[in-house]
Structure formats: structure tokens, C-alpha cells
Design a protein around this motif. Structure first.
Motif, PDB file in Angstrom:
ATOM      1  N   GLU A   1      12.982  30.280  -9.342  1.00 55.62           N
ATOM      2  CA  GLU A   1      13.287  31.186  -8.220  1.00 55.62           C
ATOM      3  C   GLU A   1      14.718  30.986  -7.742  1.00 55.62           C
ATOM      4  O   GLU A   1      15.411  31.965  -7.439  1.00 55.62           O
ATOM      5  N   ASP A   2      15.171  29.747  -7.680  1.00 54.54           N
ATOM      6  CA  ASP A   2      16.566  29.462  -7.298  1.00 54.54           C
ATOM      7  C   ASP A   2      17.529  30.106  -8.289  1.00 54.54           C
ATOM      8  O   ASP A   2      18.537  30.704  -7.888  1.00 54.54           O
TER       9      ASP A   2
ATOM     10  N   GLU B   1      10.068  26.680  -8.368  1.00 52.52           N
ATOM     11  CA  GLU B   1      11.132  26.753  -7.364  1.00 52.52           C
ATOM     12  C   GLU B   1      12.506  26.803  -8.034  1.00 52.52           C
ATOM     13  O   GLU B   1      13.385  27.551  -7.588  1.00 52.52           O
TER      14      GLU B   1
ATOM     15  N   LYS C   1      10.860  23.292   4.515  1.00 57.22           N
ATOM     16  CA  LYS C   1      10.707  22.482   3.312  1.00 57.22           C
ATOM     17  C   LYS C   1      10.016  23.292   2.231  1.00 57.22           C
ATOM     18  O   LYS C   1       9.175  24.141   2.500  1.00 57.22           O
ATOM     19  N   ARG C   2      10.373  22.966   1.022  1.00 55.69           N
ATOM     20  CA  ARG C   2       9.740  23.612  -0.124  1.00 55.69           C
ATOM     21  C   ARG C   2       8.325  23.082  -0.301  1.00 55.69           C
ATOM     22  O   ARG C   2       7.991  21.996   0.157  1.00 55.69           O
ATOM     23  N   ARG C   3       7.527  23.853  -0.992  1.00 58.44           N
ATOM     24  CA  ARG C   3       6.132  23.466  -1.240  1.00 58.44           C
ATOM     25  C   ARG C   3       6.062  22.106  -1.935  1.00 58.44           C
ATOM     26  O   ARG C   3       5.253  21.253  -1.568  1.00 58.44           O
ATOM     27  N   SER C   4       6.913  21.894  -2.931  1.00 60.57           N
ATOM     28  CA  SER C   4       6.877  20.624  -3.663  1.00 60.57           C
ATOM     29  C   SER C   4       7.197  19.458  -2.730  1.00 60.57           C
ATOM     30  O   SER C   4       6.621  18.375  -2.875  1.00 60.57           O
ATOM     31  N   GLN C   5       8.084  19.673  -1.771  1.00 63.17           N
ATOM     32  CA  GLN C   5       8.417  18.605  -0.830  1.00 63.17           C
ATOM     33  C   GLN C   5       7.253  18.350   0.134  1.00 63.17           C
ATOM     34  O   GLN C   5       6.958  17.199   0.466  1.00 63.17           O
ATOM     35  N   ARG C   6       6.616  19.405   0.571  1.00 58.74           N
ATOM     36  CA  ARG C   6       5.475  19.242   1.480  1.00 58.74           C
ATOM     37  C   ARG C   6       4.317  18.539   0.768  1.00 58.74           C
ATOM     38  O   ARG C   6       3.605  17.736   1.367  1.00 58.74           O
TER      39      ARG C   6
ATOM     40  N   CYS D   1       5.221  23.253  -9.336  1.00 61.83           N
ATOM     41  CA  CYS D   1       5.885  23.883  -8.169  1.00 61.83           C
ATOM     42  C   CYS D   1       7.401  23.727  -8.268  1.00 61.83           C
ATOM     43  O   CYS D   1       8.143  24.673  -7.983  1.00 61.83           O
ATOM     44  N   ARG D   2       7.861  22.565  -8.654  1.00 57.32           N
ATOM     45  CA  ARG D   2       9.320  22.331  -8.769  1.00 57.32           C
ATOM     46  C   ARG D   2       9.948  23.236  -9.826  1.00 57.32           C
ATOM     47  O   ARG D   2      11.032  23.776  -9.619  1.00 57.32           O
TER      48      ARG D   2
END
Length: 151
Positions: free
Chosen positions: A126-127, A123, A2-7, A119-120
């Protein structure tokens, strides 16, 4: 993975629940304060009415014993008003403390929400970079194959 934002969403959900609980405590404290203030207002109105009644009786032919009993009752009302004012002050302090706790909980939740949004965005950047890199590599490979065919 899971991504940091999801965690971090779990933490935000927890902060939401804590803010909601703090808001409910604040609302309950406000309600209790309003009830105590209403009792104080009623005592003060009753005191005024009774004082007015005693004054009216004093100008008439009321016995000294009756006037003395009236004055004693007014003294009791004054004491009750003072006690109720202290109660109101305590409830006001409790409500203020609950408001501050709610505001702190709201600020923590808002701070976590802003951090998750940061964070999103990171991310997403980065994507985009990974995608661009993959597209560049694919284009380079196509160009290299085309050059091999020609040469």
C-alpha cells in the motif's frame, strides 16, 4: 495512527509470554517426571539387590523367621514399586499435557507472527502504491504546467 502490524505487536508480545510460561511449565513437568522415574528406578534396583540377597541367604543356614521377614519386606517393596509406577504414570500424563499446551501456545504465537508479517507486506504494498500514485500525480502536474507554458 499506528498501523495494524504495530497494534498487533502487543498481541504477539502477549503470545510470546504465554508460550514462555507454557514452555517453563513443560520443563518443570519433565524435571518432576525425571525425578519420579529416578525414584522408581532406585526402588527397582533395591528390590533386585534385596531379592538376590534373600536368595543367597536361603541357600545357606538362615532361619525360617529371617527368610519370612525378608519375603515380607520384598512384598512391601513390590507394593512400593507399584505405587511409584502409578506416580510416574501420573507425572508422565501431566508432562504430556504440559507439552501439548506448550505446542498449542507456540502455534498461536507462530500464527500471530505470520499474520503480522502478512499485514506488514500488505502495508508495504500500500505504501508503494501511494508513493507511485504521488509520483504519477507530480509528473502529471509538471506535464500539465509545461503544456500550459507552451500553449
Amino acid at each position: 495512527m499506528k498501523r495494524r502490524s504495530q497494534r498487533l505487536q502487543v498481541v504477539l508480545d502477549m503470545e510470546d509470554r504465554q508460550e514462555q510460561a507454557a514452555r517453563e511449565r513443560f520443563q518443570a513437568a519433565q524435571q518432576a517426571l525425571a525425578e519420579q522415574q529416578q525414584r522408581l528406578d532406585e526402588l527397582e534396583r533395591y528390590h533386585e539387590e534385596y531379592q538376590h540377597q534373600i536368595r543367597a541367604e536361603a541357600s545357606g543356614t538362615t532361619s525360617a523367621a529371617r527368610l519370612q521377614a525378608g519375603q515380607q519386606f520384598i512384598s512391601q517393596l513390590v507394593a512400593a514399586i507399584a505405587q511409584q509406577q502409578q506416580q510416574v504414570d501420573r507425572y508422565r500424563a501431566t508432562a504430556e499435557e504440559a507439552r501439548e499446551q506448550w505446542q498449542a501456545a507456540r502455534q498461536r504465537r507462530e500464527g500471530m507472527a505470520r499474520y503480522i508479517e502478512t499485514c506488514r507486506r500488505r502495508e508495504a504494498r500500500e505504501d508503494e502504491r501511494r508513493e507511485q500514485k504521488a509520483l504519477d500525480e507530480a509528473a502529471n502536474q509538471r506535464f500539465a504546467r509545461a503544456m500550459q507554458r507552451q500553449g
